[in-house]
Design a protein around this motif. Structure first.
Motif, PDB file in Angstrom:
ATOM      1  N   GLY A  38      -9.550   4.927   0.160  1.00  0.00           N
ATOM      2  CA  GLY A  38      -9.988   4.097  -0.955  1.00  0.00           C
ATOM      3  C   GLY A  38      -9.190   2.810  -1.059  1.00  0.00           C
ATOM      4  O   GLY A  38      -8.622   2.322  -0.084  1.00  0.00           O
TER       5      GLY A  38
ATOM      6  N   ARG B 125      -1.417  12.487  -9.512  1.00  0.00           N
ATOM      7  CA  ARG B 125      -2.874  12.541  -9.362  1.00  0.00           C
ATOM      8  C   ARG B 125      -3.262  13.555  -8.294  1.00  0.00           C
ATOM      9  O   ARG B 125      -4.201  14.334  -8.475  1.00  0.00           O
ATOM     10  CB  ARG B 125      -3.404  11.159  -8.992  1.00  0.00           C
ATOM     11  CG  ARG B 125      -4.932  11.075  -8.949  1.00  0.00           C
ATOM     12  CD  ARG B 125      -5.382   9.704  -8.468  1.00  0.00           C
ATOM     13  NE  ARG B 125      -4.781   8.616  -9.223  1.00  0.00           N
ATOM     14  CZ  ARG B 125      -4.882   7.336  -8.897  1.00  0.00           C
ATOM     15  NH1 ARG B 125      -5.578   6.979  -7.815  1.00  0.00           N
ATOM     16  NH2 ARG B 125      -4.297   6.400  -9.635  1.00  0.00           N
ATOM     17  N   GLN B 126      -2.540  13.566  -7.178  1.00  0.00           N
ATOM     18  CA  GLN B 126      -2.841  14.530  -6.129  1.00  0.00           C
ATOM     19  C   GLN B 126      -2.520  15.947  -6.573  1.00  0.00           C
ATOM     20  O   GLN B 126      -3.236  16.899  -6.216  1.00  0.00           O
ATOM     21  CB  GLN B 126      -2.074  14.178  -4.854  1.00  0.00           C
ATOM     22  CG  GLN B 126      -2.284  12.775  -4.325  1.00  0.00           C
ATOM     23  CD  GLN B 126      -3.745  12.372  -4.292  1.00  0.00           C
ATOM     24  OE1 GLN B 126      -4.614  13.148  -3.912  1.00  0.00           O
ATOM     25  NE2 GLN B 126      -4.030  11.142  -4.709  1.00  0.00           N
TER      26      GLN B 126
ATOM     27  N   LYS C 290      -8.592  10.826   0.375  1.00  0.00           N
ATOM     28  CA  LYS C 290      -9.420   9.959  -0.469  1.00  0.00           C
ATOM     29  C   LYS C 290      -8.641   8.728  -0.915  1.00  0.00           C
ATOM     30  O   LYS C 290      -9.179   7.608  -0.935  1.00  0.00           O
ATOM     31  CB  LYS C 290      -9.924  10.739  -1.676  1.00  0.00           C
ATOM     32  CG  LYS C 290     -10.896   9.962  -2.546  1.00  0.00           C
ATOM     33  CD  LYS C 290     -11.457  10.840  -3.655  1.00  0.00           C
ATOM     34  CE  LYS C 290     -12.452  10.076  -4.519  1.00  0.00           C
ATOM     35  NZ  LYS C 290     -13.024  10.928  -5.595  1.00  0.00           N
ATOM     36  N   ALA C 291      -7.379   8.902  -1.277  1.00  0.00           N
ATOM     37  CA  ALA C 291      -6.574   7.770  -1.742  1.00  0.00           C
ATOM     38  C   ALA C 291      -6.361   6.750  -0.632  1.00  0.00           C
ATOM     39  O   ALA C 291      -6.437   5.542  -0.861  1.00  0.00           O
ATOM     40  CB  ALA C 291      -5.227   8.266  -2.268  1.00  0.00           C
TER      41      ALA C 291
ATOM     42  N   LEU D 266       0.776   4.355  -2.700  1.00  0.00           N
ATOM     43  CA  LEU D 266       0.347   5.679  -2.264  1.00  0.00           C
ATOM     44  C   LEU D 266       1.408   6.755  -2.426  1.00  0.00           C
ATOM     45  O   LEU D 266       1.082   7.955  -2.448  1.00  0.00           O
ATOM     46  CB  LEU D 266      -0.112   5.618  -0.807  1.00  0.00           C
ATOM     47  CG  LEU D 266      -1.442   4.898  -0.590  1.00  0.00           C
ATOM     48  CD1 LEU D 266      -1.618   4.523   0.877  1.00  0.00           C
ATOM     49  CD2 LEU D 266      -2.601   5.768  -1.068  1.00  0.00           C
TER      50      LEU D 266
ATOM     51  N   SER E 240      -5.383  17.144  -8.480  1.00  0.00           N
ATOM     52  CA  SER E 240      -6.569  17.355  -7.650  1.00  0.00           C
ATOM     53  C   SER E 240      -6.542  18.705  -6.952  1.00  0.00           C
ATOM     54  O   SER E 240      -7.600  19.259  -6.631  1.00  0.00           O
ATOM     55  CB  SER E 240      -6.698  16.227  -6.614  1.00  0.00           C
ATOM     56  OG  SER E 240      -5.811  16.396  -5.525  1.00  0.00           O
TER      57      SER E 240
ATOM     58  N   TRP F 145      -4.185  13.463   0.655  1.00  0.00           N
ATOM     59  CA  TRP F 145      -4.210  12.022   0.375  1.00  0.00           C
ATOM     60  C   TRP F 145      -5.396  11.297   1.027  1.00  0.00           C
ATOM     61  O   TRP F 145      -5.479  10.083   0.953  1.00  0.00           O
ATOM     62  CB  TRP F 145      -2.904  11.388   0.848  1.00  0.00           C
ATOM     63  CG  TRP F 145      -1.884  11.160  -0.214  1.00  0.00           C
ATOM     64  CD1 TRP F 145      -1.589   9.967  -0.839  1.00  0.00           C
ATOM     65  CD2 TRP F 145      -0.986  12.124  -0.772  1.00  0.00           C
ATOM     66  NE1 TRP F 145      -0.586  10.151  -1.752  1.00  0.00           N
ATOM     67  CE2 TRP F 145      -0.182  11.462  -1.736  1.00  0.00           C
ATOM     68  CE3 TRP F 145      -0.782  13.484  -0.566  1.00  0.00           C
ATOM     69  CZ2 TRP F 145       0.794  12.113  -2.471  1.00  0.00           C
ATOM     70  CZ3 TRP F 145       0.189  14.137  -1.304  1.00  0.00           C
ATOM     71  CH2 TRP F 145       0.958  13.460  -2.238  1.00  0.00           C
TER      72      TRP F 145
ATOM     73  N   ARG G  91       0.828  -1.209   0.000  1.00  0.00           N
ATOM     74  CA  ARG G  91       0.000   0.000   0.000  1.00  0.00           C
ATOM     75  C   ARG G  91       0.861   1.258   0.000  1.00  0.00           C
ATOM     76  O   ARG G  91       0.558   2.232  -0.688  1.00  0.00           O
ATOM     77  CB  ARG G  91      -0.930   0.019   1.213  1.00  0.00           C
ATOM     78  CG  ARG G  91      -2.009  -1.028   1.183  1.00  0.00           C
ATOM     79  CD  ARG G  91      -3.274  -0.501   1.827  1.00  0.00           C
ATOM     80  NE  ARG G  91      -3.877   0.563   1.023  1.00  0.00           N
ATOM     81  CZ  ARG G  91      -4.743   1.451   1.488  1.00  0.00           C
ATOM     82  NH1 ARG G  91      -5.094   1.425   2.759  1.00  0.00           N
ATOM     83  NH2 ARG G  91      -5.249   2.383   0.712  1.00  0.00           N
TER      84      ARG G  91
ATOM     85  N   ALA H  51      -6.449   2.161  -3.021  1.00  0.00           N
ATOM     86  CA  ALA H  51      -5.115   2.246  -3.607  1.00  0.00           C
ATOM     87  C   ALA H  51      -4.145   1.297  -2.921  1.00  0.00           C
ATOM     88  O   ALA H  51      -3.960   1.345  -1.702  1.00  0.00           O
ATOM     89  CB  ALA H  51      -4.585   3.674  -3.511  1.00  0.00           C
TER      90      ALA H  51
ATOM     91  N   MET I 203       0.648   8.436  -8.309  1.00  0.00           N
ATOM     92  CA  MET I 203      -0.236   8.916  -7.252  1.00  0.00           C
ATOM     93  C   MET I 203       0.064  10.366  -6.902  1.00  0.00           C
ATOM     94  O   MET I 203      -0.848  11.181  -6.711  1.00  0.00           O
ATOM     95  CB  MET I 203      -0.107   8.043  -6.011  1.00  0.00           C
ATOM     96  CG  MET I 203      -0.998   8.474  -4.851  1.00  0.00           C
ATOM     97  SD  MET I 203      -2.762   8.413  -5.236  1.00  0.00           S
ATOM     98  CE  MET I 203      -3.033   6.624  -5.247  1.00  0.00           C
ATOM     99  N   CYS I 204       1.343  10.726  -6.831  1.00  0.00           N
ATOM    100  CA  CYS I 204       1.705  12.116  -6.543  1.00  0.00           C
ATOM    101  C   CYS I 204       1.184  13.042  -7.638  1.00  0.00           C
ATOM    102  O   CYS I 204       0.694  14.145  -7.352  1.00  0.00           O
ATOM    103  CB  CYS I 204       3.217  12.250  -6.406  1.00  0.00           C
ATOM    104  SG  CYS I 204       3.895  11.529  -4.880  1.00  0.00           S
TER     105      CYS I 204
END
Length: 243
Positions: free
Chosen positions: A168, A105-106, A164-165, A97, A109, A162, A93, A170, A102-103
């Motif tokens: 969720g 994506r954030q 939501k990730a 994350l 956002s 982070w 995980r 991820a 992922m970075c």
């Protein structure tokens, strides 16, 4: 846990940061949405937002190096707090994350892209939508936050972005090819080799058969409607048989 949503600022690209070396009003407002109301040393934040193509003596690379470690610690502590999973599952995980994807994506956002200082060519080449650049600058911002404000405010910032990730899925499910590659590395084996050994059927409904082998261990094969799917199934079959 509450999920915090950030709305990207609507601005004209290229006028977001002062050429004089100070933050523009738009970027100060952007930082304020992250809870950074008084940026303090503006040079530090400019450094975090500056790509090497922009020119000048400093860019985000050193702060990205620091932010990567801060992010890893915050997420590791968070996962340890939230779950009693075993070390292997926690590592899985964690890797998901803190990944570059992922970075990035954030970064999207929170509307980070318009505030990155890029050279003209890098911007024309789509640098503001590059996972590599967005992910690096996201980490650089965390590094700047750590230097300017310390660990606790930066920890709070990561948990907001982070949320939501982490809440969720991820990282809950590892891709079979990734799992096989990690297994071979952990067992000091050579990396797996994939080979298409058969292709049948018409183009619109082709079936691929792939063999995966690890030297000194064995091999497995599987079929699928694409090369990628066949490789995935072959890796899963190998893990089931040998791992």
């Amino acid at each position: 846990m509450d999920v915090v949503h950030f709305r990207p600022l609507e601005s004209n690209w290229g006028h977001l940061l002062s050429e004089a070396g100070s933050l523009s009003p738009e970027t100060r407002a952007f930082l304020a949405t992250l809870g950074i109301e008084a940026p303090g040393d503006e040079g530090l934040w400019l450094e975090a937002l500056t790509h090497g193509s922009f020119g000048g003596p400093r860019n985000y690379e050193r702060l990205e190096f620091l932010g990567d470690r801060v992010l890893g610690l915050v997420i590791a502590e968070w996962l340890h707090e939230l779950t009693d999973q075993a070390e292997g599952q926690l590592s899985q995980r964690l890797n998901a994350l803190v990944s570059r994807e992922m970075c990035a994506r954030q970064a999207r956002s929170i509307g980070l892209a318009p505030h990155i200082r890029l050279g003209k060519q890098a911007r024309d080449d789509g640098g503001t939508d590059s996972d590599n650049i967005l992910g690096d600058v996201m980490e650089a911002l965390l590094g700047a936050s750590f230097v300017a404000r310390g660990f606790e405010p930066t920890r709070e910032l990561v948990r907001k972005i982070w949320a939501k990730a982490v809440s969720g899925g991820a990282g809950h499910h590892k891709h079979p090819k990734s799992a096989l590659q990690e297994w071979t590395a952990g067992n000091r084996r050579k990396m797996p080799e994939y080979e298409v050994i058969d292709r049948s059927g018409p183009d619109h409904a082709a079936i691929f058969t792939v063999r995966v082998s690890v030297k000194g261990v064995g091999e497995a094969q599987a079929s699928g409607p694409s090369k990628q799917e066949a490789e995935k199934r072959a890796a899963a079959a190998f893990m089931e048989n040998f791992a």
